[in-house]
Design a protein around this motif. Structure first.
Motif, mmCIF file in Angstrom:
data_model
loop_
_atom_site.group_PDB
_atom_site.id
_atom_site.type_symbol
_atom_site.label_atom_id
_atom_site.label_comp_id
_atom_site.label_asym_id
_atom_site.label_seq_id
_atom_site.Cartn_x
_atom_site.Cartn_y
_atom_site.Cartn_z
ATOM 1 N N ASN A 149 -47.209 27.896 28.549
ATOM 2 C CA ASN A 149 -46.001 28.617 28.155
ATOM 3 C C ASN A 149 -46.212 30.127 28.143
ATOM 4 O O ASN A 149 -45.464 30.857 27.497
ATOM 5 C CB ASN A 149 -45.546 28.153 26.771
ATOM 6 C CG ASN A 149 -44.963 26.761 26.820
ATOM 7 O OD1 ASN A 149 -44.153 26.460 27.676
ATOM 8 N ND2 ASN A 149 -45.408 25.905 25.919
ATOM 9 N N SER A 150 -47.215 30.578 28.859
ATOM 10 C CA SER A 150 -47.506 32.008 28.908
ATOM 11 C C SER A 150 -46.704 32.674 30.020
ATOM 12 O O SER A 150 -46.688 32.212 31.153
ATOM 13 C CB SER A 150 -48.999 32.222 29.151
ATOM 14 O OG SER A 150 -49.279 33.576 29.386
ATOM 15 N N ASN A 151 -46.022 33.756 29.674
ATOM 16 C CA ASN A 151 -45.269 34.531 30.652
ATOM 17 C C ASN A 151 -45.968 35.883 30.797
ATOM 18 O O ASN A 151 -45.861 36.741 29.921
ATOM 19 C CB ASN A 151 -43.827 34.709 30.166
ATOM 20 C CG ASN A 151 -42.992 35.526 31.127
ATOM 21 O OD1 ASN A 151 -43.431 35.883 32.219
ATOM 22 N ND2 ASN A 151 -41.774 35.839 30.722
ATOM 23 N N LYS A 152 -46.710 36.043 31.896
ATOM 24 C CA LYS A 152 -47.493 37.258 32.107
ATOM 25 C C LYS A 152 -48.406 37.530 30.907
ATOM 26 O O LYS A 152 -48.438 38.625 30.352
ATOM 27 C CB LYS A 152 -46.583 38.456 32.372
ATOM 28 C CG LYS A 152 -45.780 38.337 33.662
ATOM 29 C CD LYS A 152 -44.924 39.561 33.906
ATOM 30 C CE LYS A 152 -44.158 39.428 35.221
ATOM 31 N NZ LYS A 152 -43.285 40.606 35.468
ATOM 32 N N ASN A 153 -49.137 36.485 30.497
ATOM 33 C CA ASN A 153 -50.109 36.537 29.407
ATOM 34 C C ASN A 153 -49.480 36.692 28.021
ATOM 35 O O ASN A 153 -50.178 36.992 27.049
ATOM 36 C CB ASN A 153 -51.141 37.649 29.622
ATOM 37 C CG ASN A 153 -52.290 37.197 30.507
ATOM 38 O OD1 ASN A 153 -52.151 36.265 31.281
ATOM 39 N ND2 ASN A 153 -53.429 37.859 30.384
ATOM 40 N N THR A 154 -48.171 36.482 27.912
ATOM 41 C CA THR A 154 -47.521 36.534 26.606
ATOM 42 C C THR A 154 -46.819 35.207 26.330
ATOM 43 O O THR A 154 -46.105 34.682 27.180
ATOM 44 C CB THR A 154 -46.499 37.677 26.534
ATOM 45 O OG1 THR A 154 -47.162 38.922 26.735
ATOM 46 C CG2 THR A 154 -45.812 37.700 25.163
ATOM 47 N N TYR A 155 -47.043 34.675 25.131
ATOM 48 C CA TYR A 155 -46.384 33.454 24.680
ATOM 49 C C TYR A 155 -45.187 33.836 23.808
ATOM 50 O O TYR A 155 -45.334 34.604 22.859
ATOM 51 C CB TYR A 155 -47.347 32.602 23.848
ATOM 52 C CG TYR A 155 -48.508 32.030 24.611
ATOM 53 C CD1 TYR A 155 -48.489 30.725 25.093
ATOM 54 C CD2 TYR A 155 -49.659 32.791 24.840
ATOM 55 C CE1 TYR A 155 -49.573 30.189 25.780
ATOM 56 C CE2 TYR A 155 -50.743 32.266 25.524
ATOM 57 C CZ TYR A 155 -50.697 30.965 25.990
ATOM 58 O OH TYR A 155 -51.775 30.448 26.666
ATOM 59 N N TYR A 156 -44.023 33.292 24.127
ATOM 60 C CA TYR A 156 -42.810 33.557 23.352
ATOM 61 C C TYR A 156 -42.377 32.274 22.647
ATOM 62 O O TYR A 156 -42.298 31.208 23.268
ATOM 63 C CB TYR A 156 -41.684 34.049 24.257
ATOM 64 C CG TYR A 156 -41.925 35.430 24.828
ATOM 65 C CD1 TYR A 156 -41.592 36.575 24.109
ATOM 66 C CD2 TYR A 156 -42.500 35.584 26.092
ATOM 67 C CE1 TYR A 156 -41.818 37.840 24.631
ATOM 68 C CE2 TYR A 156 -42.738 36.845 26.626
ATOM 69 C CZ TYR A 156 -42.390 37.973 25.880
ATOM 70 O OH TYR A 156 -42.624 39.220 26.403
ATOM 71 N N PHE A 157 -42.077 32.403 21.355
ATOM 72 C CA PHE A 157 -41.676 31.239 20.569
ATOM 73 C C PHE A 157 -40.435 31.571 19.738
ATOM 74 O O PHE A 157 -40.404 32.579 19.037
ATOM 75 C CB PHE A 157 -42.808 30.806 19.634
ATOM 76 C CG PHE A 157 -44.065 30.400 20.352
ATOM 77 C CD1 PHE A 157 -44.161 29.149 20.941
ATOM 78 C CD2 PHE A 157 -45.135 31.271 20.439
ATOM 79 C CE1 PHE A 157 -45.318 28.765 21.613
ATOM 80 C CE2 PHE A 157 -46.299 30.900 21.102
ATOM 81 C CZ PHE A 157 -46.398 29.644 21.694
#
Length: 341
Positions: A280-288
């Motif tokens: 679930n990483s978007n360009k090394n960032t996880y958004y929740f």
């Protein structure tokens, strides 16, 4: 005989040295996971994150250690040490980002995660975890706006930065949404403690706000927020908790809480990064956010009606479906207000 004695003595030293070295590699090798924090204060957000990382370590035979920084100048030292001695390093707070980036560049074999901050897309071993706290803040803002009798509500933040702005402006937008539904005007005041640890100052701010007519305050001030909760008890007013369900602290005064499921997320992200899944990483960032249940409000609602809870759940679905776009900064909030009119 003497020669043999010397030989065996030397051999013994070599063997012991090798064994000690091996033990050292086990303790300070890639089997360690560190979490770096900046305060010894009890903070629900940090405690839940620690628990989640510790859960992963316990299930997967990793060693877990928490490192507390003495001050800001100690950030890089602790992060660098953790990177040298571990495979994964958690930095608990967006204010760690610059030093975490430097440490990640020094220790390319280790992976770093900064909580409450996006990654920079460039440092391949640096990750970010972002909770869409504006979404849960909108929900508690709506509840505050529907509950207030004085039509005055407040917000108390810890440190005035981009991270806490998501709490403030999400909350304000929720209040505005309720005001429109009620066809009334609700005054919203904001104050900042300037710290996440100063309970006395937070109490004083809360006390003054309640005495000025605010009958609901949402606090997003870390451990200092406990001071606001105490002021709610003293003034017999409503307060809204943050990060975890804080109703146990003051059952008659905590109206609701804006939840972040830090424990489950910390465990999930640790596993995802260690196993190189990055699902679930978007360009090394996880958004929740609300969509995956990572932020929410408690299902128990003893201090407000079933009808209001159901209305809030309907709003939650509208946020998930993008029918309502929740603002996370001042500019977005001003646009939201104009479009709401």
């Amino acid at each position: 005989m003497k020669k043999f004695s010397v030989f065996f003595s030397v051999l013994s030293v070599i063997v012991v040295t090798i064994l000690l070295s091996a033990c050292g590699n086990t303790k300070s090798g890639r089997n360690n996971i560190y979490i770096v924090v900046d305060s010894v204060e009890k903070d629900s957000f940090l405690e839940e994150t620690k628990s989640g990382v510790n859960d992963f370590c316990g299930d997967n035979n990793f060693n877990f250690e928490s490192l507390t920084c003495k001050n800001e100048s100690d950030f890089l030292n602790k992060l660098d040490f953790a990177g040298e001695n571990g495979s994964l390093v958690w930095a608990c707070g967006a204010y760690f980002f610059d030093d975490a980036k430097k440490a990640a560049e020094f220790n390319t074999k280790s992976k770093y995660v900064v909580l409450d901050s996006p990654s920079d897309d460039k440092t391949t071993n640096l990750f970010g975890v972002v909770f869409r706290t504006e979404e849960s803040s909108f929900l508690v803002g709506y509840i505050a706006g529907m509950t207030t009798n004085t039509n005055q509500v407040g917000f108390v933040g810890g440190i005035n930065d981009d991270n806490i702005a998501t709490f403030e402006y999400g909350y304000k937008a929720g209040v505005e949404f309720a005001a429109k539904e009620r066809k009334t005007n609700i005054n919203i005041s904001s104050e900042y403690v300037g710290s996440y640890a100063d309970l006395a100052k937070a109490f004083s701010i809360g006390d003054e706000m309640y005495k000025a007519g605010n009958d609901v305050i949402y606090q997003a001030a870390g451990a200092a927020g406990l001071g606001v909760i105490e002021s709610a008890v003293q003034n017999d007013r409503w307060v809204i908790g943050v990060d975890v369900d804080q109703s146990e602290i003051a059952p008659k005064n905590v109206l609701t809480s804006a939840l972040k499921h830090c424990r489950a997320i910390a465990k999930y992200v640790s596993e995802d990064i260690i196993k190189n899944n990055f699902k679930n990483s978007n360009k090394n960032t996880y958004y929740f956010g609300l969509e995956n249940g990572s932020v929410d409000i408690p299902s128990n609602h003893d201090n407000y009606s079933d009808e209001l809870y159901e209305k809030t759940q309907n709003i939650k679905q509208k946020i998930i479906s993008d029918e309502i776009i929740v603002p996370k900064n001042k500019d977005d909030y001003e646009t939201f207000k104009k479009e709401l009119q």
